[in-house]
Scaffold this motif. Structure first.
Motif, mmCIF file in Angstrom:
data_model
loop_
_atom_site.group_PDB
_atom_site.id
_atom_site.type_symbol
_atom_site.label_atom_id
_atom_site.label_comp_id
_atom_site.label_asym_id
_atom_site.label_seq_id
_atom_site.Cartn_x
_atom_site.Cartn_y
_atom_site.Cartn_z
ATOM 1 N N UNK A 137 37.221 -10.739 -6.468
ATOM 2 C CA UNK A 137 36.969 -11.931 -5.667
ATOM 3 C C UNK A 137 37.225 -13.233 -6.394
ATOM 4 N N UNK A 138 37.177 -13.211 -7.734
ATOM 5 C CA UNK A 138 37.432 -14.426 -8.520
ATOM 6 C C UNK A 138 38.626 -14.283 -9.435
ATOM 7 N N UNK A 139 39.208 -13.089 -9.504
ATOM 8 C CA UNK A 139 40.415 -12.884 -10.308
ATOM 9 C C UNK A 139 40.170 -12.956 -11.801
ATOM 10 N N UNK A 140 39.009 -12.471 -12.257
ATOM 11 C CA UNK A 140 38.676 -12.597 -13.676
ATOM 12 C C UNK A 140 39.227 -11.445 -14.506
ATOM 13 N N UNK A 141 39.481 -11.729 -15.767
ATOM 14 C CA UNK A 141 39.803 -10.688 -16.732
ATOM 15 C C UNK A 141 38.540 -9.885 -17.004
ATOM 16 N N UNK A 142 38.709 -8.650 -17.482
ATOM 17 C CA UNK A 142 37.550 -7.780 -17.683
ATOM 18 C C UNK A 142 36.586 -8.366 -18.708
ATOM 19 N N UNK A 143 37.107 -9.001 -19.773
ATOM 20 C CA UNK A 143 36.231 -9.593 -20.784
ATOM 21 C C UNK A 143 35.466 -10.774 -20.211
ATOM 22 N N UNK A 144 36.063 -11.472 -19.249
ATOM 23 C CA UNK A 144 35.389 -12.601 -18.622
ATOM 24 C C UNK A 144 34.261 -12.132 -17.722
ATOM 25 N N UNK A 210 22.233 -7.178 -24.174
ATOM 26 C CA UNK A 210 23.670 -7.138 -24.418
ATOM 27 C C UNK A 210 24.414 -7.034 -23.096
ATOM 28 N N UNK A 211 25.610 -7.617 -23.005
ATOM 29 C CA UNK A 211 26.358 -7.535 -21.746
ATOM 30 C C UNK A 211 26.982 -6.162 -21.566
ATOM 31 N N UNK A 212 27.326 -5.858 -20.338
ATOM 32 C CA UNK A 212 28.050 -4.628 -20.066
ATOM 33 C C UNK A 212 29.366 -4.666 -20.846
ATOM 34 N N UNK A 213 29.788 -3.541 -21.370
ATOM 35 C CA UNK A 213 30.998 -3.517 -22.200
ATOM 36 C C UNK A 213 32.248 -3.423 -21.332
ATOM 37 N N UNK A 214 33.363 -3.890 -21.874
ATOM 38 C CA UNK A 214 34.626 -3.780 -21.147
ATOM 39 C C UNK A 214 35.007 -2.315 -20.959
#
Length: 302
Positions: A137-144, A210-214
């Motif tokens: 929906x926002x076109x983000x890269x996975x790391x973003x 910690x954030x979810x990992x790529x």
């Protein structure tokens, strides 16, 4: 939070490389890749990479080609070594000796709108559905997607703030009304589960701090695609490709798409014109305008 690249004892030269990359706001994945690639060259040399000569670089690149190293991998190593010689050891003369190879760019895999809907509906929990919906929906890269924080959701301006995009660039991404509604649902559920905090990650990992990992996001996409009976080879970036292609097919100006994707060069965005099939179908062929094969045109006998 301790930097994973600094966990083990390191040499002063490697530390200087890390400092140079950190100063320029390189992401952790980029830093890992550059350290690995400079290390690969050092292994080839059998001594410190700062002692290299132009002939060493030539032998290294010729050897890579003879060993069948893929062109994208070779070009990634060139990027790492150019940075190292230009910034870390101040040897731009050596950086200029490195050769970047041209290679045909493969067309990206793009999902149809129906396939995207099936994939999102095939996720196993609201967090996963929300994360993949942000990617599409926002076109983000996975790391973003991985490093989004709750505070990055700007519901007043309907934006997502991307603080550390590719190359350390900051930008705003679009936030649709439907996506905001989904994120608010996830916020309520995450609060009930005790994993969501106002100053925390939008998509926490197994540990809430910690954030979810790529890697996990990639697994989520693959498993959802399998559950949705999508035979295409997909990953998180497929959703970004689909976002750009669908916008282009809907007639969105390509320069607006460039801004939304955070592309530095328009050429990268223009590549999606090659996979925007709906755009091709809307064009009337000059042959059709001749009217030769319509009723009332030429007869079968000429």
């Amino acid at each position: 939070m301790p930097h994973p690249l600094l966990d083990a004892p390191i040499s002063p030269l490697r530390q200087r490389l890390i400092d140079d990359m950190t100063l320029r706001r390189f992401g952790q994945e980029t830093q890992r890749n550059y350290i690995r690639d400079v290390g690969r060259f050092a292994t080839f040399l059998g001594r410190g990479p700062d002692t290299a000569t132009a002939d060493d670089l030539r032998r290294f690149q010729v050897g890579q080609q003879e060993d069948g190293v893929p062109v994208p991998t070779m070009n990634s190593i060139v990027s790492a070594l150019r940075f190292f010689f230009t910034h870390t050891v101040d040897r731009p003369d050596l950086a200029r000796k490195l050769v970047r190879l041209a290679h045909p760019r493969k067309l990206p895999v793009v999902l149809s709108r129906d396939e995207v809907a099936r994939l999102l509906n095939a996720t196993t929990c609201l967090k996963h559905q929300a994360a993949l919906s942000v990617a599409y929906g926002s076109g983000l890269r996975v790391a973003e997607v991985s490093t989004l924080k709750v505070a990055d959701v700007d519901s007043e301006r309907m934006l997502l703030r991307i603080e550390r995009g590719k190359g350390g660039r900051y930008r705003n991404a679009m936030l649709s009304a439907d996506l905001l509604a989904l994120l608010r649902q996830w916020w309520k559920v995450g609060r009930q589960q005790g994993v969501m905090h106002r100053d925390g990650w939008l998509f926490p990992g197994q540990h809430a701090m910690k954030p979810i990992s790529t890697r996990q996001l990639h697994r989520i996409v693959v498993e959802a695609a399998q559950a949705a009976d999508i035979a295409k080879r997909v990953g998180p970036h497929t959703l970004r490709h689909s976002f750009a292609t669908h916008l282009l097919e809907d007639g969105t100006d390509i320069r607006i798409i460039q801004v939304l994707l955070g592309h530095a060069k328009l050429d990268n965005t223009a590549f999606y014109t090659k996979v925007a099939t709906r755009t091709v179908r809307t064009v009337t062929s000059p042959l059709d305008k001749l009217g030769l094969f319509n009723p009332g045109g030429i007869s079968p006998g000429g």
